[in-house]
Design a protein around this motif. Structure first.
Motif, short mmCIF file in Angstrom:
data_model
loop_
_atom_site.label_atom_id
_atom_site.label_comp_id
_atom_site.label_asym_id
_atom_site.label_seq_id
_atom_site.Cartn_x
_atom_site.Cartn_y
_atom_site.Cartn_z
N LEU A 1 54.06 41.84 -89.05
CA LEU A 1 53.08 42.70 -88.38
C LEU A 1 51.98 41.92 -87.68
O LEU A 1 51.66 42.17 -86.53
CB LEU A 1 52.47 43.68 -89.40
CG LEU A 1 51.40 44.61 -88.87
CD1 LEU A 1 51.94 45.52 -87.78
CD2 LEU A 1 50.82 45.44 -90.01
N SER A 2 51.41 40.95 -88.38
CA SER A 2 50.29 40.19 -87.81
C SER A 2 50.71 39.44 -86.54
O SER A 2 50.00 39.45 -85.53
CB SER A 2 49.74 39.22 -88.85
OG SER A 2 48.66 38.50 -88.31
N ALA A 3 51.88 38.82 -86.60
CA ALA A 3 52.37 38.07 -85.44
C ALA A 3 52.65 39.01 -84.26
O ALA A 3 52.29 38.71 -83.11
CB ALA A 3 53.62 37.29 -85.81
N LEU A 4 53.26 40.15 -84.54
CA LEU A 4 53.58 41.10 -83.48
C LEU A 4 52.29 41.64 -82.85
O LEU A 4 52.18 41.72 -81.62
CB LEU A 4 54.43 42.25 -84.03
CG LEU A 4 54.83 43.33 -83.02
CD1 LEU A 4 55.63 42.73 -81.86
CD2 LEU A 4 55.62 44.43 -83.72
N ALA A 5 51.33 41.99 -83.70
CA ALA A 5 50.05 42.51 -83.18
C ALA A 5 49.36 41.46 -82.31
O ALA A 5 48.81 41.79 -81.25
CB ALA A 5 49.16 42.94 -84.34
N THR A 6 49.39 40.21 -82.73
CA THR A 6 48.76 39.13 -81.96
C THR A 6 49.41 38.99 -80.59
O THR A 6 48.72 38.89 -79.56
CB THR A 6 48.84 37.80 -82.72
OG1 THR A 6 48.09 37.92 -83.93
CG2 THR A 6 48.30 36.65 -81.90
N LEU A 7 50.74 39.01 -80.56
CA LEU A 7 51.45 38.86 -79.29
C LEU A 7 51.22 40.04 -78.36
O LEU A 7 50.97 39.87 -77.16
CB LEU A 7 52.95 38.67 -79.54
CG LEU A 7 53.32 37.35 -80.21
CD1 LEU A 7 54.81 37.35 -80.59
CD2 LEU A 7 53.00 36.18 -79.31
N LEU A 8 51.29 41.26 -78.90
CA LEU A 8 51.07 42.44 -78.06
C LEU A 8 49.62 42.51 -77.59
O LEU A 8 49.36 42.87 -76.43
CB LEU A 8 51.46 43.71 -78.80
CG LEU A 8 52.95 43.93 -78.99
CD1 LEU A 8 53.21 45.18 -79.82
CD2 LEU A 8 53.67 44.04 -77.64
#
Length: 197
Positions: free
Chosen positions: A155-162
């Motif tokens: 989740l954290s990685a996806l949120a950072t990228l988006l």
């Protein structure tokens, strides 16, 4: 007898703080953070130097308040757009559009995405973002993962990228890019996360 309604100290304080933040926003947009001075800010807000320092430690603290106010307004626009969506994915998409619309307020993208990191530093901007628009994005993604509408990924990685993609999209639109094209591309990006039926 005086018919005027007296303002409480709290109301006066709130009014002064709002005046300072509003004047600071305009001054930082016109001159940039580095060039704006506290005497100019006091003059633009129509308050005393003492009033400025009663509310804020220094120019950086005023700028941070401007940034927090702007991000709070963006987060509220996102939350309002995503009320009772039919699906979690629909909520993500409406939140994305709301973010892009809110970032088109004149000067907002520049203040938050150019002046903000330069004046406050990337880490401080990340911390402020994480409790406003970043939180709305994480909540939306978490809901979509929990409902099985999008793949479960970190989740954290996806949120950072988006978050980075959305910020870059906002800058592109502020620079004259097509909001419709950006929306189409971001929608396709979100659709790419969807679980297959």
């Amino acid at each position: 007898m005086n018919n005027k309604i007296k303002m409480s100290n709290e109301d006066r304080s709130t009014t002064t703080r709002r005046a300072l933040i509003g004047a600071a926003r305009e001054l930082f947009l016109q001159m940039g953070y580095a060039e704006a001075s506290t005497p100019e800010l006091v003059k633009a807000a129509g308050v005393t130097r003492g009033a400025l320092y009663h509310h804020f430690e220094d120019k950086k603290a005023v700028f941070r308040a401007v940034v927090e106010n702007e991000l709070s307004e963006v987060a509220e626009a996102i939350r309002n757009s995503a009320k009772a969506p039919e699906t979690a994915m629909a909520g993500l998409k409406s939140g994305t559009r709301a973010y892009l619309d809110a970032m088109q307020i004149p000067g907002r993208a520049h203040l938050l995405l150019v002046e903000g990191p330069a004046a406050l530093g990337i880490e401080t901007m990340k911390q402020i973002n994480d409790i406003s628009t970043g939180q709305t994005l994480r909540e939306g993604l978490e809901t979509a993962m929990a409902s099985g509408e999008i793949r479960t990924v970190p989740l954290s990685a996806l949120a950072t990228l988006l978050d980075a993609a959305f910020d870059r999209a906002a800058l592109d639109i502020a620079g004259g890019g097509s909001p419709e094209d950006i929306d189409t591309a971001l929608t396709a990006l979100l659709d790419g996360l969807a679980t297959t039926s």
